[in-house]
Motif scaffolding. Structure first.
Motif, short mmCIF file in Angstrom:
data_model
loop_
_atom_site.label_atom_id
_atom_site.label_comp_id
_atom_site.label_asym_id
_atom_site.label_seq_id
_atom_site.Cartn_x
_atom_site.Cartn_y
_atom_site.Cartn_z
N GLU A 32 0.86 -1.18 0.00
CA GLU A 32 0.00 0.00 0.00
C GLU A 32 0.89 1.22 0.00
O GLU A 32 1.45 1.62 1.02
N PHE B 158 0.21 4.71 2.07
CA PHE B 158 0.12 4.72 3.53
C PHE B 158 1.39 5.34 4.08
O PHE B 158 2.47 4.79 3.93
N SER B 159 1.24 6.47 4.70
CA SER B 159 2.44 7.23 5.01
C SER B 159 3.10 6.81 6.32
O SER B 159 4.28 7.01 6.52
N GLU B 160 2.32 6.22 7.22
CA GLU B 160 2.86 5.99 8.55
C GLU B 160 4.02 4.98 8.55
O GLU B 160 5.00 5.14 9.24
N MET B 161 3.85 3.96 7.78
CA MET B 161 4.91 2.97 7.73
C MET B 161 4.69 2.12 6.49
O MET B 161 3.69 2.26 5.82
N SER B 162 5.63 1.30 6.19
CA SER B 162 5.44 0.40 5.07
C SER B 162 4.31 -0.55 5.41
O SER B 162 4.25 -1.09 6.51
N LYS B 163 3.42 -0.70 4.47
CA LYS B 163 2.25 -1.50 4.78
C LYS B 163 1.98 -2.43 3.60
O LYS B 163 1.95 -1.98 2.47
N VAL B 164 1.82 -3.67 3.90
CA VAL B 164 1.54 -4.60 2.81
C VAL B 164 0.37 -5.49 3.18
O VAL B 164 0.17 -5.81 4.35
N GLU C 186 14.48 -1.97 1.02
CA GLU C 186 14.29 -2.83 2.18
C GLU C 186 13.84 -4.23 1.80
O GLU C 186 13.82 -5.13 2.63
N GLN D 53 11.82 1.79 9.78
CA GLN D 53 10.40 1.55 9.97
C GLN D 53 10.07 0.08 10.11
O GLN D 53 10.58 -0.74 9.39
N PRO D 54 9.13 -0.21 10.99
CA PRO D 54 8.60 -1.56 10.96
C PRO D 54 7.75 -1.72 9.70
O PRO D 54 7.27 -0.74 9.13
N LEU D 55 7.57 -2.93 9.31
CA LEU D 55 6.75 -3.20 8.13
C LEU D 55 5.43 -3.78 8.60
O LEU D 55 5.39 -4.67 9.43
N MET D 56 4.37 -3.25 8.06
CA MET D 56 3.05 -3.72 8.46
C MET D 56 2.58 -4.73 7.42
O MET D 56 2.56 -4.45 6.23
#
Lengths: 775, 1087
Positions: A181, A184-190, A261, B554-557
């Motif tokens: 996603e 999504f600015s807060e963190m990497s989101k998948v 990453e 950053q942690p990864l969600m």
């Protein structure tokens, strides 16, 4: 009729159409006697300097909806035009009132059998409002780190090259699928999808929160109402597709760091097993995700895959390393347990992509197969690109990949959402098309009973097409002899291609060709296009090999060649020595000889993936490129002479020559023994041997010229006589000298080919003998 | 409640004042000064140690178990360290105050040194004294009765904590300072007191000085009673004392007295202000004793009988004075208990009392106690008595800090010596014969060869010569290092996985933020070391995992969107070594509340989330801590709002009925899915704890199956308040992860021939009937083991029970904790009654009721409870009591509180016919694993008056004397605090003095009572006392308590009054009425 002045250099001309027979036999019987089917190779959006872009909408015939063209009879007084296909009289609209014989609109110019209508007015055309193309990258992470790094850097470079308004999405996968996603600015989101379970588009949308009832964003409804050209339009900050697809300008940083990453798939691989790779589900998910984008937006799924799919639907091989990936032999023996299921899966996937109008491109880099054979159907149906390389670090991949994002001269001219329609004169039926398209199942009188390729229709969908996309249309003659005496001796075929160009404009290319009905064999002979015929035969043979169980391509080709020679050759019966062939046919037997030996027919030297890859390209490339695939070109470089074409024969090898072989998929520079020695001694660095240096340089430059224009980028092989890489050359040469004949013919410095294959001479001898004995 | 003695606080003469009594005592006591000094000292020099105790407390039990150099600590709790970190997290101000406490590190030494002294002291000292108690020991059981409740208190706190305030956010400050830091302290509730070793000197002096008195329930005859106080004994008509076995005859009495004394001395000593009180007890007791007698007309003599305490004169109901009936009294003094004396089992002190155990062969009653301390020879005898024979096993119970740590025994590769037939473990009751070459198993009677390297010659007494040096031959509880054969895999790491609800409701009510902040504070307290792994996930309608192991910032969600068929999104990296990810984790916990702030997804896929987390943990097992706020409405295991459905258009009665049906269906119908999941979790050693922070119905009945089956528990915050609950949440969580615990445990109880285990009940997974599978077990979990006869026992023999718990410590050591209890067998019904253990019996009755509620109509469960009570009393009346008048209700001394407790049970949340389903479900779940000492207050809460705190001189006890749960004792100008270990209600009478309100709560009038109350400390003595009291209660209960202010005319007031068990309410009879009811029933049975 076709722009004759250009014929020399560009046989396709402005029409972009080449036919096996320039003049058509009157009847079905006649046609079948011609042996080589009546077929046209068209390049629907081939650029041409003289192509007129008309900033208005085309006039269409009231009944058959053919477009006004130079072959219409026009009554300038009555302002009426008669459709050449259905003979319907059509009134010009009032804004055509000013036309006259001296003031004809461009679409009526006889010089312009092809014109292009720009449906939007160019003045109004606002690039910003145009549908942004969508690039959804799907990256396999089940590979060694080095490969992944290559793939990542290629991706980064690609993203940097994307136009700012291009929408970008990213999916990575291994054992599971990860949809990133980007918004999504807060963190990497998948979002993570399991690799082992097939998933429908609706499920994907629901699970990605793109069709959540609570959101009151009914999926389908939204798509319809979403007239906004950009998928971004109207979506809230945290909902909708724009969480996953962002303009390149907004997400390049995100993507960059995300790629930084990204690591190889973390799921463990049991010893003796393949990595679990769920390519099938990844594509399902990607397809589903694109399903949420605004309809009408062109979108490509760009898959970078590094190995076979082993998990979930679309698997092509078991996890166990001791099971090899299926070979042609397995396929023949029906010993490939995954094959049919996988093909079915990718077929369904292809259908869904077509219904969405989206393209699947596959970039495969692996030493083993990755399942191109299974995916072929989805790639071809959507008009996708495919590149098969050994490594993501190899130039075959790297440069090819870069090409698709290039703009300007080097651009592939990638276009979206193409639709091809064919109108043709009475008595002409369309059997189907071989090439990157999908039948739209549009029935009509012009649909033939027999089907070749994508048939049963007069309209085809091309989700993706580019300037070199080429389709082969097979025609059938339905009439018996009854053609009207008044007989227009002319036949017309009109190709209407609407598409969305790479800059987002909607275009309609109208190409109308006129040909003649002929009765005599003489006229047929004169109108024979050997190159097209060879390519058509190659495509047809490949098609039949895939479609017909136990089809023996070599025999089929031989039989047809013999029949052709019997019909069109001149000879005394049973006297092989008397056999001569009209120059219009003279090259054809050699094409067939090389075709028989080519990778298209001799599949057993290749993996099913390679075969599929070769065939995809054979089917979508222009005639001249396809001819090279069938019969490579060989150029010889020597001192004291200009580079000259050489016979594709082992005899062309000489110690003091450099040969440049272009077999389309690879370009081989072959140094003769002496050249290699001199070069190894470093002579080219000595001032007195400047000529030698230039000699060495010349084929390199020519090779680069070839490579630069080609997509996919061919593999460049530089080798020396007797080197191991020399096989790339030897495999293509006519084995006129083998170990059987070596004693007699051996010349100094020449070479032999270790094969039992017959040489061209033997082949021709047999051909003559058989051709004359027949009838 | 510890003391069965009839007296209860309220019984004192009108003018009675606990303090005055205490003073009296002191006068009597020679030692008094000494005692005082310690107290005073507390503030000054000596004090430090006590202060420190809280921190150190945990350490002692665990660390240094081995005789040798202390091993790293068998238990998770590192001595000092754990607490320290917590402190740091506290508001700065607290920290500042901290310094006063001694460095944590200093603590350990005292403990290690400790063992010898305490043990030795009591016995030597105590004994001599016993024979001649100065004050004729008043009543046996009564010791604690009156004022003493507070006895255990930690004086130290008070002094130390002075400055501290219970800040709203983290209550912790106050407590920690005081020495009873909350969560940590709780662990050791008893601990802190003992804390620092007492100077030996004191001890020695003590015994002599202290006269008295508190004796164990079984205690001695009360003859003295009447004499002690001038009050007439008459009330009790009970059987003459002669009926009872002579004191001497009863094994218990004699030893007891000895014990007491001894204990008093060591214990009470200086440290605790409580001490004085302990001493005091005797006097008060007499007083109290008398009162009851009076009312009931019991002859004083009757009292002397240990068995019988009182009789109710039924005939004249009107005559019954409510003030005279048996009531709970709190024991304040610390008892030293030797588990065996004179080679005989010594009946344990009441579970609720404060005691120190000296393991002299039998295991400590903390680990295992039996409903009856003598085992009936036959099943007939048992059934005649109407009592049940069960064990309550709490294998990891927190020891008292003064107790000797459990010895760890390493048999090396061969593993512990075991009986080859029944696999029982070597224990002190195994009999070696044939010069030690063979031994007879005390469980199955089989004779085994002694392993060669374990051989030792026998001494003249028939014991092995090395018996006293080998803990496994002289201690009731030992821990064996498990050898390879006890491991199917390497011991698992300590895995903590946090799962947080972030659906719309959770974020908007602040539950998410509360959970995150609690976790963030708590992670610092996780066991250190490479074996501690953590993971975290959030969920709404999808599940969000976080990859914490990433090189970058950053942690990864990772979102798992398929909640019908879940999976884990990563093989590794979802659960990471704590040391590698603590920074990420903290950052993430900061981010989560804001990240989901505007989440609009109302659905919650709890079942799927739990399943997914489980899949992530599957390879290791571990603890899964789930924070949930709404009814799970999506994905697997989703539930529908059954309660809401049942609500429409029903009369109250119907509604109750419906509710009950729903409750039933809740456990039975509702979700096979959840049950199946739970069993799978247990199989893979995953323990689930559920923290429900809800403002609505969440169907706990259905959800609880997961924690119940996996050895976890349900925490319930309803209605959740973002203002007042986070502190409790934090403390609960902290205690949850820091308390002593073990993983991947298997437990089995073996019994001597003739008795076998019928059933285990508690929070665990029942896979095979003989074993209890516990993915996790902690010090708070109790398992009820019901026993049955399968044969007649042998007269004169002893019957042994052995509980073996194989578990993995948080530090990854595989251990077997073996507790053995050997009890005498008896053929006499009267012995059974005399040796009945009220607390244990009642805990079993309560647990059984909880088990039955889901599967039987509520009315039946209620009748069942009453019937148990009636049957026991009937049996006693019929077979043991000589009755002077048919109209008297006669209660066995040991069980005299049974009717009151039973009445309280009927009025408890679980058995009350009205009420919310969730409340009842929570109650059921809470009771199921509840340790005995907490069952009693849960059912029969403690109430104390707060308004007169200033008037009382309480420097010897933090908690004032409890008052009976009757509205007669509620004055309109009073302020009362009532707590049951879970909730704490503070009731403000209508006419409370405004200045008291102002001082205590910072409000000027009743109108200003806040809905969500947070205890704060203001700068005045009253407020400080209140805080001290609350902190002390928290420490005792190992629970932070939900505080609420109540006033009349409010729903809150209704709640408060519903706890006044002795009152007549819509839900039940008054205490007096109930006694009459019981009496009638018995009479009708007799007839």
């Amino acid at each position: 009729m076709a722009a004759p002045e250009l014929a020399q250099t560009e046989p396709e001309g402005i029409e972009g159409v080449r036919m096996t027979w320039l003049n058509w036999p009157r009847s079905k019987v006649e046609a079948s006697k011609c042996v080589i089917p009546i077929a046209a190779s068209i390049q629907p959006i081939r650029p041409h300097v003289d192509l007129q872009i008309l900033p208005y909408a085309p006039l269409r015939c009231k009944t058959c909806s053919a477009v006004l063209n130079p072959f219409c009879r026009v009554d300038f007084n009555a302002l009426i035009w008669i459709c050449p296909f259905c003979f319907q009289r059509n009134q010009f609209p009032h804004y055509y009132s000013s036309i006259s014989e001296t003031n004809v609109p461009a679409e009526l110019y006889p010089n312009f059998p092809s014109v292009e209508y720009s449906i939007q007015n160019p003045q109004d055309f606002n690039p910003a409002a145009a549908p942004s193309p969508i690039f959804l990258f799907v990256l396999d992470t089940c590979m060694i780190e080095e490969e992944l790094e290559f793939a990542k850097s290629a991706l980064k470079r690609a993203i940097g090259m994307l136009p700012e308004n291009a929408m970008v999405g990213f999916v990575s996968y291994g054992t599971q699928v990860q949809v990133h996603e980007l918004g999504f600015s807060e963190m990497s989101k998948v979002y993570v999808f399991r690799g082992s379970k097939d998933i429908t588009k609706d499920q994907v949308l629901e699970q990605l929160g793109l069709a959540v009832p609570g959101n009151r964003r009914p999926g389908p409804g939204m798509q319809k109402s979403g007239g906004g050209p950009s998928p971004v339009a109207g979506a809230g900050p945290n909902t909708g597709i724009n969480r996953f697809l962002l303009p390149a300008s907004e997400c390049d940083y995100t993507l960059d760091s995300l790629l930084d990453e990204l690591v190889t798939d973390q799921w463990p691989i049991a010893p003796g097993n393949r990595a679990l790779r769920c390519t099938g589900v990844a594509l399902s998910v990607a397809t589903g995700l694109l399903g949420a984008s605004t309809s009408g937006a062109g979108a490509r799924i760009i898959l970078l895959v590094g190995g076979p799919c082993t998990e979930g639907p679309g698997s092509i091989v078991s996890k166990d390393l001791s099971d090899p990936v299926r070979s042609h032999k397995d396929l023949d023996k029906d010993a490939a347990p995954f094959f049919k299921k996988a093909v079915h899966f990718y077929d369904e996937l292809g259908k869904q992509l077509v219904s969405q109008g989206h393209v699947l491109d596959v970039f495969a880099s692996a030493l083993d197969q990755v399942g191109i054979a299974e995916m072929k159907i989805a790639i071809e149906k959507t008009g996708g690109l495919v590149v098969l390389a050994e490594s993501f670090g190899h130039s075959v991949f790297k440069d090819s990949f870069k090409r698709i994002f290039e703009v300007g001269e080097q651009s592939l001219g990638l276009a979206f959402n193409g639709t091809l329609e064919i109108n043709c004169s009475k008595d002409i039926k369309v059997q189907g098309i071989i090439g990157p398209c999908t039948s739209l199942e549009k029935k009509g009188p012009a649909v033939a009973n027999t089907v070749i390729g994508q048939g049963n229709t007069t309209a085809w969908k091309m989700c993706g097409l580019d300037r070199s996309t080429c389709l082969t249309v097979f025609f059938d003659i339905s009439s018996s002899e009854k053609s009207d005496p008044a007989g227009s001796s002319q036949l017309y075929v009109q190709f209407l291609t609407s598409y969305q160009s790479s800059d987002g404009q909607m275009r309609l290319r109208v190409t109308t060709v006129a040909r003649s009905w002929v009765a005599g064999s003489e006229d047929l002979v004169q109108g024979f296009d050997q190159e097209v015929a060879a390519v058509v035969m190659a495509r047809l043979a490949s098609y039949k090999m895939e479609m017909e169980e136990g089809f023996d391509a070599t025999r089929w080709l031989d039989r047809n060649l013999i029949r052709l020679c019997s019909k069109f050759g001149e000879y005394h019966k049973d006297d092989p020595a008397s056999f001569t062939l009209n120059p219009c046919f003279s090259l054809f037997p050699q094409f067939m000889f090389n075709l028989r030996r080519s990778q298209f027919v001799q599949v057993f030297n290749n993996s099913p993936d390679e075969t599929a890859y070769f065939r995809i390209l054979l089917n979508r490339e222009s005639i001249s490129n396809a001819v090279v695939m069938i019969q490579p070109s060989l150029i010889s470089y020597a001192f004291n002479s200009l580079p000259a074409p050489a016979l594709l024969d082992v005899l062309s090898i000489a110690p003091d020559r450099i040969l440049l072989l272009d077999s389309y998929f690879s370009v081989v520079i072959f140094h003769g023994m002496s050249i290699a020695q001199w070069r190894n001694m470093g002579c080219q660095n000595q001032p007195e041997h400047e000529a030698f240096a230039m000699l060495l340089q010349a084929p390199q430059e020519d090779a680069q010229l070839i490579i630069r224009d080609r997509f996919p980028v061919p593999r460049l092989v530089v080798c020396d006589q007797h080197g191991s890489q020399a096989r790339f050359l030897l495999a293509k040469l006519n084995p006129s000298a083998t170990y059987n004949t070596a004693q007699e013919t051996m010349q100094t410095g020449s070479d032999v080919i270790f094969t039992d294959d017959v040489s061209l001479q033997v082949f021709i001898d047999h051909l003559q003998r058989l051709a004359v004995q027949g009838s | 409640m510890a003391t069965p003695g009839g007296p209860r606080p309220g019984n004192f003469p009108p003018n009675f004042n606990p303090n005055s009594l205490a003073n009296n005592m002191q006068n009597l006591q020679i030692n008094q000064p000494n005692q005082q000094q310690p107290n005073n000292a507390g503030g000054s020099a000596p004090r430090p140690p006590p202060n420190a105790t809280p921190f150190g407390q945990q350490a002692p039990p665990f660390a240094g178990n081995r005789p040798g150099p202390p091993p790293p600590g068998v238990f998770p709790r590192a001595p000092g360290p754990p607490n320290v970190p917590s402190q740091t997290s506290l508001p700065p101000n607290m920290v500042s105050s901290r310094p006063t406490g001694p460095p944590p590190g200093s603590q350990p030494p005292p403990f290690s040194s400790r063992p010898p002294p305490p043990g030795a002291m009591p016995s030597s000292i105590g004994r001599p004294v016993a024979p001649t108690p100065p004050a004729p020991g008043p009543r046996p059981g009564s010791y604690p009765s009156s004022p003493l409740t507070s006895a255990p208190s930690t004086p130290s706190h008070a002094s130390a904590s002075g400055p501290v305030s219970n800040g709203p956010p983290t209550f912790a400050p106050g407590m920690t300072q005081s020495g009873s830091s909350f969560p940590p302290a709780m662990g050791g509730m008893p601990r802190p007191l003992v804390g620092p070793p007492q100077p030996p000197a004191m001890l020695s002096s003590r015994p002599s000085s202290q006269p008295p008195q508190m004796r164990p329930t079984f205690g001695a005859p009360p003859t003295a009673v009447s004499s002690a106080s001038g009050q007439p004994a008459p009330p009790f008509s009970g059987p003459p004392r002669n009926m009872m076995p002579p004191m001497g005859s009863s094994p218990f009495s004699a030893p007891n007295t000895g014990m007491h004394q001894s204990m008093n001395s060591p214990y009470g000593m200086q440290t605790w202000p409580a001490q004085p009180q302990q001493v005091t007890p005797p006097p008060p007791i007499p007083g109290s004793m008398q009162q009851p007698p009076r009312m009931f007309g019991l002859p004083p003599g009757g009292q002397s009988l240990p068995n019988q305490s009182m009789a109710l004169n039924q005939t004249g109901q009107s005559k019954i004075d409510p003030n005279q009936i048996p009531r709970l009294s709190q024991s304040g003094s610390v008892i030293v208990h030797e588990t065996r004396q004179g080679n005989q089992a010594n009946p344990p002190p009441p579970a609720t009392s404060d005691y120190i155990v000296k393991d002299t062969g039998n295991c400590s009653p903390r680990y295992m106690r039996c409903t009856i301390n003598q085992v009936p020879l036959t099943v007939d005898l048992l059934s005649t008595s109407g009592m049940q024979l069960s064990l309550l096993v709490q294998p990891l119970a927190l020891p008292h800090p003064s107790e000797e740590p459990i010895h760890v025994v390493d048999f090396g590769e061969s593993g512990p010596v075991r009986c080859s037939r029944c696999k029982g473990y070597i224990n002190p009751f195994v009999k070696f014969i044939d010069q030690g070459r063979r031994f007879i198993c005390n469980l199955c009677g089989f004779t085994d060869e002694t392993p060669r390297d374990y051989h030792c010659n026998l001494g003249p007494d028939g014991r092995r010569r090395d018996a006293d040096e080998r803990p496994e031959l002289c201690r009731g509880t030992v821990e064996f290092i498990a050898s390879k054969e006890y491991m199917v895999r390497d011991p698992m790491p300590a895995v903590f996985f946090f799962l947080i609800d972030v659906s719309m409701n959770a974020t908007q009510t602040g539950a998410t933020a509360a959970a995150c902040s609690a976790i963030k504070q708590v992670i610092a307290d996780l066991p250190k070391g490479p074996r501690t792994m953590v993971g975290i996930a959030t969920f709404d309608s999808t599940i969000h995992f976080y990859n914490l192991k990433r090189a970058s910032q950053q942690p990864l969600m990772l979102i798992v969107p398929d909640v019908q068929d879940v999976y884990t999104p990563l093989e590794s990296d979802v659960i990471v070594q704590f040391s590698e990810c603590s920074e990420h984790l903290e950052m993430l916990l900061d981010t989560i509340p804001t990240m989901f702030e505007s989440n609009r997804i109302a659905d919650s896929a709890l079942g799927a989330a739990v399943k997914a987390a489980f899949l992530a943990m599957k390879s290791t097992g571990g603890k899964l801590l789930v924070f949930q706020s709404v009814l799970p409405s999506a994905g697997i295991g989703s539930l529908s709002a059954r309660e809401a459905e049942g609500r429409s258009n029903m009369s109250a009665g119907e509604k109750v009925l419906m509710l009950h049906i729903f409750a039933l269906s809740g456990l039975i119908l509702s979700d096979k899915t959840l049950k199946t999941m739970a069993i799978e979790f247990a199989e893979y050693q995953v323990c689930v704890d559920l923290f429900i922070t809800s403002q609505m119905y969440v169907d706990i009945a259905s959800l609880s199956v997961i924690p119940t089956t996996t050895g976890g528990q349900v925490y319930y915050y309803y209605p959740f308040s973002a203002r007042s609950d986070p502190a409790k949440l934090y403390n609960d969580l902290r205690w949850n992860v820091t308390r002593p615990q073990g993983f991947e445990a298997v437990m089995r109880v073996r019994c001597s021939q003739g008795i076998q285990v019928q059933e285990y009940s508690g929070n665990f997974c029942k896979r095979i009937p003989t074993d209890v599978d516990l993915p996790a077990i902690d010090c708070d979990k109790t398992i009820m083991v019901s026993l049955k006869h399968d044969d007649k026992l042998q007269e004169g023999s002893e019957c042994a029970f052995q509980c073996a718990l194989l578990y993995t410590t948080v530090y990854g050591q595989r251990r077997i904790r073996v507790s053995t209890l050997s009890l005498p067998c008896t053929n006499m019904l009267s012995n059974l009654f005399r040796s009945a253990d009220l607390d244990t019996q009642f805990a079993c009755i309560t647990k059984q009721a909880a088990i039955e509620i889901p599967s039987a109509p509520l009315a039946q469960v209620r009748d069942q409870a009453t019937n148990v009570c009636i049957n026991i009393l009937y049996s006693y009346r019929k077979f043991c009591a000589t009755v002077s008048s048919a109209g008297q209700l006669i209660l066995p001394e040991a069980l005299k509180m049974l009717p009151l407790y039973t009445l309280a049970l009927l009025k408890s949340t679980g058995l009350r016919p009205d009420g919310r389903i969730d409340d009842r479900s929570v109650w059921i779940n809470y009771v199921s694993p509840l340790p005995t000492p907490l069952v009693i207050p849960l059912v029969y809460p403690r109430m104390i008056a707060l308004h007169d705190l200033n008037e009382k001189e309480l420097d010897d006890s933090i908690i004032p004397v409890p008052i009976p749960l009757s509205s007669e004792h509620i004055a309109t100008e009073g302020i009362y605090l009532l707590e049951n270990g879970v909730d704490c209600l503070i009731y403000l009478g209508d006419n409370v003095q405004p200045n008291i309100l102002q001082q205590m709560f910072g409000i000027s009038s009743l109108e200003d009572i806040p809905n969500q109350f947070i205890l704060q400390q203001y700068d005045n003595p009253l407020s400080k006392k209140l805080n001290d009291i609350v902190n002390e209660i928290r420490r005792q209960r190992c629970s932070y308590l939900r505080l609420r202010l109540c006033k009349k005319g409010d729903p809150s007031g209704m709640t408060f009054f519903s706890y006044l068990i002795e009152d007549k309410t819509a839900n039940g009879l008054s205490y007096v009425e109930y006694l009459i009811h019981i009496h009638r029933q018995i009479q009708s049975k007799m007839a």
